[in-house]
Design a protein around this motif. Structure first.
Motif, PDB file in Angstrom:
ATOM      1  N   MET A 171       0.886   8.987  -6.027  1.00 57.50           N
ATOM      2  CA  MET A 171       1.073  10.380  -5.652  1.00 57.50           C
ATOM      3  C   MET A 171       2.020  11.112  -6.585  1.00 57.50           C
ATOM      4  SD  MET A 171      -0.856  11.208  -3.141  1.00 57.50           S
ATOM      5  CE  MET A 171      -0.107  12.712  -2.556  1.00 57.50           C
ATOM      6  N   ARG A 179       0.990   3.847  -2.941  1.00 57.38           N
ATOM      7  CA  ARG A 179       0.747   5.257  -2.631  1.00 57.38           C
ATOM      8  C   ARG A 179       1.815   6.140  -3.263  1.00 57.38           C
ATOM      9  NH1 ARG A 179       2.299   9.178   0.871  1.00 57.38           N
ATOM     10  NH2 ARG A 179       0.667  10.582   1.651  1.00 57.38           N
ATOM     11  N   LEU A 233      -7.428   2.872  -2.888  1.00 60.55           N
ATOM     12  CA  LEU A 233      -6.320   3.822  -2.812  1.00 60.55           C
ATOM     13  C   LEU A 233      -6.183   4.605  -4.113  1.00 60.55           C
ATOM     14  CD1 LEU A 233      -4.199   4.382  -0.562  1.00 60.55           C
ATOM     15  CD2 LEU A 233      -2.602   3.005  -1.877  1.00 60.55           C
ATOM     16  N   LEU A 276      -6.315   8.596  -3.971  1.00 62.77           N
ATOM     17  CA  LEU A 276      -5.063   9.339  -4.103  1.00 62.77           C
ATOM     18  C   LEU A 276      -4.837   9.890  -5.504  1.00 62.77           C
ATOM     19  CD1 LEU A 276      -2.576   7.170  -2.003  1.00 62.77           C
ATOM     20  CD2 LEU A 276      -3.836   9.220  -1.332  1.00 62.77           C
ATOM     21  N   LEU A 295       0.821  -1.197   0.000  1.00 62.53           N
ATOM     22  CA  LEU A 295       0.000   0.000   0.000  1.00 62.53           C
ATOM     23  C   LEU A 295       0.866   1.263   0.000  1.00 62.53           C
ATOM     24  CD1 LEU A 295      -2.850  -1.003   2.495  1.00 62.53           C
ATOM     25  CD2 LEU A 295      -2.983  -0.831   0.018  1.00 62.53           C
TER      26      LEU A 295
END
Length: 797
Positions: A420, A416, A535, A539, A412
């Motif tokens: 991002m 991420r 996610l 994100l 994760l």
């Protein structure tokens, strides 16, 4: 009242006296046995004579009772009654005397019978004690132990409630029994000590030969005898404790402190000279172990200080074969093939073994984990531990769960980091190269079944995609011939999303493997896939929230990412359904995530288009078609506004062309260009009048807008609309109001004859009021009013 009724209480008292005298006589018998043993032996021969005398007395008593009944039945004659009364008195006296003699003889008989039984029991116990000695000397311990139970039961029958009241002869017999039982237990302990000999690195199982015995005594016989004597559990625990202290604990301590390149090995040998079987362990060199430890030391020492070397615990799988060998030896040679004895060994040895393995050995690597599970399963199957014992497997499950949680957190966090990132390189994807795509699934169909025949097509497609045979034939035909719903169009996606989808496929491969093994971790991986999708949905828009609305390029990439992820989730059931167990098919289904991901991408894309519409409208604001002639500054401002608006369309189309599928790109670019066309169309047909110079000015502006639109479309590789307005109807390009502007630019300022030439084009592209407005703006001295001209244009003639 009769004579019989008068004498009944007297008879009861006499019987009570007889019972009391019998008890006293029995007490005298026990007291006399010790002093006059020989006399009682000879007196036992007179029991027969006493029985005969008792039979005579019993016959006399029966005769007297008959006479009493006869006397009670005579009534009415006083003289006869008086004679009977006198005779009854004589009979009662005789009866009392007979009863008293009968009681004494009966008590004496019972005493002699009890004495006889005691003496017989003593004689039998003496014989059995001799047999016990013979069986013990011969090494037949099982029979001897069973005989001790029989002797104990016999002695129990002649025992008094209190030990102090027992005759000395009985006490002496019991004492002799207890001495022989203690001797038997000592012999069993001695035999076990001789049969099982423990040393620091070996265990020897011997055969014991007793003097005078035809066969050797086995350890199984010893355990059976101890079980009969209720001492097996204690002795097994004692032997297991010695085995742990002398053999097992030193073995484990040595194994966890072995230097690199050494390993412990065990072997079983037979010694015919000493008639024994020996299990022994020792250390040996092993090149594989040395290489693994060197590699592990290099891996774990990286990044540490140069003067300190990190220590790594030895692998548990290296010592498990030795433990299996030891416990197999215990089962075969120390337990005597008794499952109960073997389980008693396990109760003492297993806790220490499992604790040491978990504390001092590496159980985390994949090989050790599988070996420990196999080792525990083997011990359960052999009966060494109970089936409910899960110490090792529970530790491995907890370790795997912690590793899974750590891996989940790592994945994760890694995802991420990908999501991002702002601008990431683009990756080209298409249905032909995408793993598990419809193209690849259909390519697996046999060539003979890849024919247009309906029944063969349906069966082959359903089987190859993991679908039921009842799946609709229409959908199977569509999937093979078109497959537009599930086929991935050629487009470019961000490298972050491409890596995310690759990670999801990797997790699905592991899910299939774990589900086939029945591992509950498959459910955890399914949840991890869902968390990765969540996610992405959170994100990815957050990382580009400043650009999604204003940048067509960024928003197009985001939409392509959403479409790509949705396609991957839709295709997973077809790619993995056949590999999953029937009760785990839900692990490949993520259809519930598809709508929200689609809505996410579409909502941001529509918001971007609305923003572009606003920007184009602002750019077209200075374009005022009613401002003035061709020489005015208004023409220059209008031309600049048109150029700015068309340039915005061109830049937006070029930005979206880097990622969107071709069909979607063409539709979107046409939609943006249509915003410009609709704005000009609205402004044009709102004019009330125009001078000849203004008509030329309007025609030039419309032509400029159309040429700019063609250039914007050509910049993204789209087919440009034809310059000839008559061919516009046959073109595949759908641009709102493009046809109306093209017709207006062509006919503005023309006469009725030219309107008649473009009659069909006018009727298909413009509304009536727009045609009339175009005539009002074009005609000056025309003989035919616009209303009549419209009637002529709209007539069927």
């Amino acid at each position: 009242m009769t004579t019989e009724e008068v004498n009944l209480p007297t008879l009861r008292r006499l019987l009570a006296d007889v019972t009391r005298k019998a008890d006293q006589a029995q007490a005298r018998v026990f007291a006399t046995i010790d002093a006059k043993h020989a006399e009682f032996i000879s007196a036992s021969d007179q029991v027969g004579d006493l029985r005969g005398a008792l039979e005579i007395l019993r016959s006399d008593v029966n005769k007297a009772a008959g006479q009493l009944r006869t006397a009670s039945g005579n009534g009415g004659d006083p003289v006869q009654s008086a004679a009977c009364t006198q005779q009854d008195g004589t009979l009662v006296a005789k009866l009392r005397l007979a009863v008293a003699e009968h009681g004494e003889f009966q008590a004496e008989l019972d005493s002699l019978g009890a004495s006889s039984r005691v003496l017989k029991t003593m004689l039998e116990a003496h014989r059995q004690l001799g047999e016990l000695d013979r069986l013990s000397d011969a090494g037949r311990y099982s029979k001897a132990a069973e005989l001790t139970l029989e002797i104990a039961v016999s002695l129990q029958t002649i025992s008094a409630p209190k030990h102090e009241t027992e005759p000395g002869l009985v006490q002496a017999a019991k004492k002799s029994f207890y001495q022989r039982r203690r001797l038997l237990t000592d012999r069993l302990d001695s035999a076990l000590l001789h049969m099982v000999q423990l040393h620091g690195r070996s265990v020897a199982a011997h055969q014991r030969h007793e003097s005078g015995a035809a066969e050797a005594t086995s350890v199984q016989q010893v355990w059976e005898a101890m079980h009969v004597l209720d001492m097996r559990s204690r002795r097994v625990e004692q032997l297991a404790e010695q085995l742990l202290r002398v053999v097992l604990q030193p073995l484990l301590d040595t194994a966890r402190r072995l230097p690199a390149g050494q390993v412990i090995k065990a072997k079983v040998t037979g010694d015919k000279a000493h008639e024994c079987i020996v299990w022994a362990w020792d250390t040996a060199q092993e090149s594989r172990i040395l290489e693994e430890r060197v590699l592990n030391a290099n891996d774990h020492s990286a990044g540490g200080s140069a003067g300190k070397e990190q220590k790594r615990r030895p692998s548990a799988r290296d010592v498990l074969p030795v433990l299996e060998s030891l416990f197999a030896f215990v089962q075969e040679h120390l337990s005597g093939a008794s499952s109960d004895v073997y389980s008693l060994f396990g109760k003492r040895l297993w806790p220490a073994t499992s604790s040491c393995l978990l504390r001092h050995f590496d159980t985390c690597d994949a090989d050790s984990s599988e070996s420990l599970e196999t080792f525990e399963s083997l011990m359960q199957s052999t009966g060494f531990v109970a089936t409910r014992e899960k110490t090792l497997s529970r530790h491995i499950r907890e370790h795997r769960r912690s590793l899974g949680e750590l891996r989940r957190t790592t994945m994760l966090a890694e995802a991420r980091g990908w999501l991002m990132q702002g601008d990431t390189p683009l990756v080209s994807v298409c249905d032909a190269t995408e793993p598990g795509s419809v193209t690849q699934l259909l390519a697996k169909l046999p060539s003979k079944q890849a024919t247009p025949h309906k029944s063969n097509l349906t069966a082959a497609t359903s089987a190859d995609l993991g679908l039921d045979a009842s799946f609709s034939e229409e959908f199977s035909q569509l999937l093979q011939q078109e497959g537009g719903i599930l086929r991935l169009p050629t487009m470019n996606v961000s490298s972050a999303t491409h890596r995310l989808v690759s990670l999801i496929r990797t997790l699905m491969d592991e899910t299939v493997k774990l589900a086939g093994e029945g591992d509950a971790a498959a459910e955890d991986l399914n949840r991890l896939v869902r968390e990765l999708c969540a996610l992405f949905a959170i994100l990815r828009p957050y990382a580009q929230k400043a650009q999604l609305r204003t940048s067509p390029h960024s928003c197009a990439i985001f939409l392509a990412d959403c479409l790509y992820l949705v396609h991957a989730l839709l295709i997973l059931p077809y790619a993995y359904r056949k590999q999953l167990p029937s009760n785990k098919l839900n692990l490949s289904i993520f259809i519930d995530l598809v709508p929200q991901l689609r809505i996410l991408g579409e909502s941001h894309f529509l918001a971007m288009l609305r923003h572009m519409q606003e920007q184009i409208a602002v750019a077209l604001g200075p374009c005022d078609l009613a401002a003035g002639g061709a020489q005015d500054r208004a023409y220059i401002a209008a031309e600049a506004a048109l150029g700015s608006a068309v340039q915005r369309v061109k830049l937006a189309a070029q930005g979206m062309a880097s990622s969107l599928p071709q069909q979607l790109l063409h539709e979107t670019a046409g939609l943006l260009l249509g915003i410009v066309c609709q704005d000009l169309r609205g402004k044009l047909f709102k004019l009330q009048h125009a001078t000849p110079d203004q008509v030329g000015y309007l025609s030039a502006l419309l032509a400029f807008a159309l040429n700019g639109g063609r250039q914007a479309l050509a910049a993204v590789g789209m087919e440009t609309p034809p310059e000839d307005a008559e061919q516009l109807v046959r073109s595949s390009i759908k641009i709102p109001s493009w046809g109306a502007l093209a017709v207006a630019a062509d006919l503005l300022g023309s006469g009725f004859s030219r309107f008649m030439e473009k009659r069909m084009l006018l009727l298909t592209t413009l509304r009536k009021e727009e045609v009339l407005k175009l005539m009002y703006l074009s005609w000056r001295d025309e003989f035919l009013p616009p209303e009549e001209a419209w009637e002529a244009l709209n007539s069927d003639e």
